[in-house]
Scaffold this motif. Structure first.
Motif, PDB file in Angstrom:
ATOM      1  N   THR A 181      21.394  52.225 -14.929  1.00  0.00           N
ATOM      2  CA  THR A 181      22.294  52.862 -13.957  1.00  0.00           C
ATOM      3  C   THR A 181      23.372  53.705 -14.635  1.00  0.00           C
ATOM      4  O   THR A 181      24.087  54.450 -13.958  1.00  0.00           O
ATOM      5  N   LYS A 182      23.511  53.595 -15.946  1.00  0.00           N
ATOM      6  CA  LYS A 182      24.564  54.322 -16.654  1.00  0.00           C
ATOM      7  C   LYS A 182      24.257  55.819 -16.696  1.00  0.00           C
ATOM      8  O   LYS A 182      23.101  56.239 -16.716  1.00  0.00           O
ATOM      9  N   LYS A 223      12.520  48.059 -17.673  1.00  0.00           N
ATOM     10  CA  LYS A 223      13.238  48.416 -16.446  1.00  0.00           C
ATOM     11  C   LYS A 223      13.707  49.866 -16.449  1.00  0.00           C
ATOM     12  O   LYS A 223      14.100  50.395 -15.409  1.00  0.00           O
ATOM     13  N   MET A 224      13.688  50.497 -17.614  1.00  0.00           N
ATOM     14  CA  MET A 224      14.155  51.880 -17.705  1.00  0.00           C
ATOM     15  C   MET A 224      12.964  52.825 -17.521  1.00  0.00           C
ATOM     16  O   MET A 224      12.093  52.924 -18.372  1.00  0.00           O
ATOM     17  N   GLU A 252      21.590  52.687 -24.553  1.00  0.00           N
ATOM     18  CA  GLU A 252      22.478  52.454 -23.409  1.00  0.00           C
ATOM     19  C   GLU A 252      21.685  52.343 -22.110  1.00  0.00           C
ATOM     20  O   GLU A 252      21.880  51.412 -21.320  1.00  0.00           O
ATOM     21  N   ARG A 298      19.343  49.236 -21.736  1.00  0.00           N
ATOM     22  CA  ARG A 298      20.039  48.003 -21.371  1.00  0.00           C
ATOM     23  C   ARG A 298      20.622  48.065 -19.966  1.00  0.00           C
ATOM     24  O   ARG A 298      20.811  47.031 -19.325  1.00  0.00           O
ATOM     25  N   ASP A 299      20.928  49.280 -19.498  1.00  0.00           N
ATOM     26  CA  ASP A 299      21.455  49.437 -18.135  1.00  0.00           C
ATOM     27  C   ASP A 299      21.067  50.818 -17.610  1.00  0.00           C
ATOM     28  O   ASP A 299      21.766  51.807 -17.857  1.00  0.00           O
ATOM     29  N   ASN A 321      29.552  57.700 -17.718  1.00  0.00           N
ATOM     30  CA  ASN A 321      30.055  56.449 -18.285  1.00  0.00           C
ATOM     31  C   ASN A 321      30.185  56.539 -19.796  1.00  0.00           C
ATOM     32  O   ASN A 321      30.912  55.760 -20.412  1.00  0.00           O
ATOM     33  N   LYS A 329      16.820  54.236 -11.499  1.00  0.00           N
ATOM     34  CA  LYS A 329      17.944  53.405 -11.059  1.00  0.00           C
ATOM     35  C   LYS A 329      19.209  54.220 -10.807  1.00  0.00           C
ATOM     36  O   LYS A 329      20.272  53.663 -10.550  1.00  0.00           O
TER      37      LYS A 329
END
Length: 496
Positions: free
Chosen positions: A90-91, A125-126, A84, A87-88, A161, A142
């Motif tokens: 910010t979650k 990016k993570m 999770e 892939r994003d 989330n 992030k």
């Protein structure tokens, strides 16, 4: 076409891991479990596929029931948050378990994975924020992160989330009513409110079953969770979704993980821990599995119903609840069809819901019309009395009161011979079959018994009145002389 070189194959494999949780498990396993070999059992793909539907937003509520030591925590508490956040970033993910030691173990595995060169190649990016790199709460650069919480732990002020509940209940405490209520209160009053957006944010519960009224049972009663139930030994025919529109087909007797837990190992486990614990933790059926009156082999099952045209008479049996509160009994309506050629009854439909009076009345009228039932049995107690008074005026001779004068068990026992004799056939492909089967075989120890009550009511009525009922023309009410009532055996008459 030129063959792919090793670099090309590596790039393709890593691209697959970014999009496919099962591929991500295969690539990550050596980091999470050094020195161990991943057994690529089909159930793992099924579990990963179900979890990926949560990650993609296709499923908002998921429950997975599976035995211990089947990588459920690796997949749910470690891989899913890493997938999770990769892939994003910010979650915000909250992972809940019953104890601090377990929460810390999962957090350590998560940190080992997301800080590995392998993971950083997949998800560059993570990045873990070095200022917030604690086991209990790791933040990304992030603004997202993974927070570990144990039962009763502090979570105030942290939104999520995605909430992952991993074995929330401690097995040794689950038999206590106060402890089970503590779990329910923690979910309702603390955990659920942490979702940032109740419309889109998600909850995953991964548990082994421990008690008929455990935390899993409570969530299932809400009727909002998709349920992936993976018993160690399959009990019913089932097709479980996999990637690429494939399915895992399970037949009764199929083993979930035959490489690690073949039949002889499962037999030994059952002997070691006892039947109740085995049925709960390994079969995800927290009862004795079969009562002293009925077993699975006593039921007469078919995979699908025959064509509707063979059912010349239809009867419905209703057991109504007194109220519709979240923990109250269910109102149940069973629909039966008389097979003209086989001369036996088929269970056609099961209605089971918590409803108020108006909803019950509407359901009775709707289902009677849908199935063209010419006899509707309603227990003459509580809500049923008012229902009969109102409905009798709409169709003379259709709605019949059933008076209850003995205990549930006393009414049920005489009907077991009727069930065993093959006078009732049950289809296995209906969505209600598994819950109906579990309740029937667990009675009188099941948490709920409303379906059994409705079945007993029907069976008792037919054992007394089947000949007369079938011989009566449903339109004119006249006897036709085609059927003669079966005279019960003397010992059966003495039971009533």
């Amino acid at each position: 076409m030129n063959a792919l070189n090793s670099d090309d194959r590596k790039r393709l494999a890593e691209a697959a891991m970014r999009e496919n949780l099962y591929a991500f498990l295969a690539g990550s396993f050596g980091i999470l479990c050094p020195g161990e070999r991943l057994a690529r059992a089909p159930y793992l793909e099924a579990m990963c596929y179900a979890l990926q539907r949560v990650a993609s937003g296709e499923c908002q509520r998921l429950m997975i029931s599976i035995a211990p030591r089947h990588l459920k925590s690796i997949c749910g508490s470690v891989l899913l948050p890493a997938f999770e956040l990769g892939r994003d970033p910010t979650k915000k993910v909250v992972v809940v378990s019953y104890g601090k030691d377990l929460a810390r173990e999962h957090a350590e595995q998560f940190r080992r994975l997301v800080t590995s060169p392998f993971y950083q190649r997949l998800f560059p990016k993570m990045k873990v924020d070095p200022k917030h790199n604690r086991f209990e709460h790791m933040k990304t650069t992030k603004g997202g992160g993974r927070k570990s919480v144990s039962l009763g732990g502090g979570i105030t002020g942290f939104g999520a989330n995605l909430i992952i509940i991993d074995d929330l209940g401690k097995p040794s405490e689950m038999r206590h009513d106060t402890y089970r209520q503590e779990l329910r209160d923690f979910f309702d009053q603390t955990l659920f409110s942490r979702l940032n957006d109740k419309r889109t944010d998600r909850i995953v519960s991964i548990q082994q079953r421990l008690h008929p009224d455990d935390f899993s049972a409570y969530l299932l009663e809400k009727d909002t969770f998709d349920h992936l139930c993976l018993p160690s030994i399959a009990e019913i025919p089932e097709e479980i979704p996999l990637y690429n529109n494939r399915v895992l087909t399970r037949r009764p007797g199929d083993l979930l993980n035959p490489e690690r837990e073949p039949q002889e190992v499962l037999d030994r486990i059952k002997a070691d821990i006892g039947n109740f614990a085995f049925q709960a933790q390994y079969q995800q059926n927290p009862t004795d599995g079969e009562n002293e009156f009925l077993s699975m082999s006593d039921l007469h099952l078919v995979e699908t119903l025959p064509d509707e045209s063979v059912f010349v008479r239809r009867v419905q049996s209703w057991d109504t609840a007194a109220k519709d509160s979240p923990r109250s009994d269910f109102t149940v309506g069973l629909t039966f069809g008389w097979h003209a050629y086989e001369e036996r009854w088929y269970l056609l439909d099961v209605f089971r819901a918590r409803t108020n009076y108006t909803q019950v009345r509407n359901a009775v009228l709707r289902l009677r019309k849908q199935w063209r039932a010419d006899r509707v049995l309603i227990e003459s107690s509580a809500m049923g009395i008012h229902l009969l008074d109102e409905l009798k005026r709409t169709a003379a001779g259709v709605y019949m009161p059933v008076n209850v004068v003995t205990s549930k068990l006393d009414r049920f026992i005489p009907q077991t011979d009727w069930i065993k004799s093959g006078k009732l056939v049950i289809p296995t492909d209906k969505p209600w079959f598994d819950e109906f089967r579990r309740e029937l075989l667990a009675f009188p120890d099941a948490l709920k018994d409303d379906q059994v009550d409705a079945l007993t009511q029907f069976a008792e009525y037919m054992r007394r009145s089947q000949g007369t009922y079938l011989d009566t023309d449903p339109y004119t009410g006249r006897r036709q002389g085609n059927y003669r009532p079966e005279r019960p055996r003397r010992e059966d008459r003495m039971r009533f």
